[in-house]
Design a protein around this motif. Structure first.
Motif, mmCIF file in Angstrom:
data_model
loop_
_atom_site.group_PDB
_atom_site.id
_atom_site.type_symbol
_atom_site.label_atom_id
_atom_site.label_comp_id
_atom_site.label_asym_id
_atom_site.label_seq_id
_atom_site.Cartn_x
_atom_site.Cartn_y
_atom_site.Cartn_z
ATOM 1 N N HIS A 228 0.855 -1.188 0.000
ATOM 2 C CA HIS A 228 0.000 0.000 0.000
ATOM 3 C C HIS A 228 0.893 1.241 0.000
ATOM 4 O O HIS A 228 1.873 1.307 0.745
ATOM 5 N N GLU A 231 -1.227 8.427 -1.924
ATOM 6 C CA GLU A 231 -1.853 8.917 -3.167
ATOM 7 C C GLU A 231 -0.835 9.546 -4.103
ATOM 8 O O GLU A 231 -0.904 9.390 -5.325
ATOM 9 N N LYS A 232 0.154 10.266 -3.539
ATOM 10 C CA LYS A 232 1.099 11.006 -4.374
ATOM 11 C C LYS A 232 2.461 10.325 -4.499
ATOM 12 O O LYS A 232 3.394 10.915 -5.037
ATOM 13 N N VAL A 251 -1.101 -1.054 -4.266
ATOM 14 C CA VAL A 251 -2.409 -0.417 -4.033
ATOM 15 C C VAL A 251 -2.186 1.034 -3.602
ATOM 16 O O VAL A 251 -1.582 1.303 -2.557
ATOM 17 N N ARG A 252 -2.684 1.950 -4.404
ATOM 18 C CA ARG A 252 -2.536 3.384 -4.109
ATOM 19 C C ARG A 252 -3.757 3.889 -3.368
ATOM 20 O O ARG A 252 -4.899 3.521 -3.690
ATOM 21 N N ASP A 253 -3.517 4.777 -2.369
ATOM 22 C CA ASP A 253 -4.648 5.369 -1.631
ATOM 23 C C ASP A 253 -5.502 6.211 -2.563
ATOM 24 O O ASP A 253 -5.001 6.877 -3.464
ATOM 25 N N GLU A 254 -6.793 6.180 -2.330
ATOM 26 C CA GLU A 254 -7.697 7.029 -3.124
ATOM 27 C C GLU A 254 -7.934 8.351 -2.422
ATOM 28 O O GLU A 254 -7.696 8.500 -1.219
ATOM 29 N N ASP A 255 -8.439 9.312 -3.177
ATOM 30 C CA ASP A 255 -8.731 10.629 -2.609
ATOM 31 C C ASP A 255 -9.761 10.480 -1.499
ATOM 32 O O ASP A 255 -10.719 9.723 -1.604
#
Length: 255
Positions: A228, A231-232, A251-255
């Motif tokens: 994980h 986001e950026k 897995v990228r964090d969502e807004d």
């Protein structure tokens, strides 16, 4: 000096004395002008002695034992040679041409000189391991024996040796002889147990501005299959390749 050494020394001196007083084998009255048949062995045994004293062979040949002469014989006086005690070491030495004993040097010279060379099947040590040796190793050693056969060495059963030497019988081809059967094939290795399917997925969060290939490799070495990231976070191209190659998920964090 022990008893065996004394006996060997006596035999050597007797042989030398006979040679000096009676001349070469070709002139010896016992030979009668017969071609020579040399018994070449590493140690005295029942079968080699029986061949040496075989009356049928002695009617055609002047039989002699190299060991009785401490291997100091003139091969030109012999038409054929019978090898006994063909150990795996001796066989490998002959096949490679790296002969480091009096026995193998004389055997090699016989082959190089184009002599008729015979080996009783029962005297081939390799055949003793046909049921126990790993197939790959046995086949490698068998190739060395095949090389000797291709070089003119005749392998036949002790029971038929006399008739084969006299030309009254043909040796059984190696492929047809029971003792020459190929070593049993090694059992197929068991299929490896699946790893990923039976293991729980291990996830980790990596808080970095740039996710690198090194980060992914180190995580995977710890059993991580899911990473994980923020986001950026920037994921390098090499990191993406490393994840793909190792079946990892980013897995990228969502807004």
């Amino acid at each position: 000096m022990d008893h065996n050494a004394i006996v060997e020394e006596i035999l050597r001196r007797v042989a030398q004395k006979i040679s000096e007083t009676e001349g070469s084998c070709a002139e010896c009255t016992d030979c009668g002008g017969k071609p020579g048949l040399l018994i070449l062995t590493q140690d005295h045994g029942t079968d080699c002695h029986a061949t040496l004293e075989n009356e049928t062979l002695k009617a055609r040949y002047h039989t002699d034992c190299a060991l009785m002469h401490h291997y100091e014989v003139d091969l030109d006086a012999y038409e054929a040679v019978v090898l006994f005690n063909l150990s795996c070491d001796a066989m490998a030495a002959l096949a490679s041409g790296a002969c480091d004993t009096a026995y193998t040097r004389l055997a090699s010279k016989a082959i190089l000189s184009g002599k008729k060379v015979y080996v009783p099947t029962e005297e081939v040590e390799l055949y003793q391991y046909r049921e126990t040796a790993p197939a790959a190793y046995y086949n490698m050693m068998q190739q060395k024996l095949d090389l000797l056969v291709a070089s003119g060495v005749v392998i036949c059963a002790q029971a038929s040796l006399e008739q084969v030497i006299l030309g009254n019988a043909s040796p059984v081809p190696a492929a047809a002889a029971p003792v020459c059967a190929a070593a049993p094939a090694a059992p197929a290795p068991a299929a490896p147990a699946p790893v990923a399917a039976c293991c729980e997925e291990k996830a980790v969060r990596i808080e970095k501005r740039v996710l690198t290939e090194k980060d992914l490799i180190e995580a995977n070495m710890s059993g991580v299959t899911k990473v994980h990231i923020g986001e950026k976070t920037i994921v390098t191209a090499l990191a993406k390749d490393a994840a793909k190659d190792r079946g990892m998920t980013i897995v990228r964090d969502e807004d």
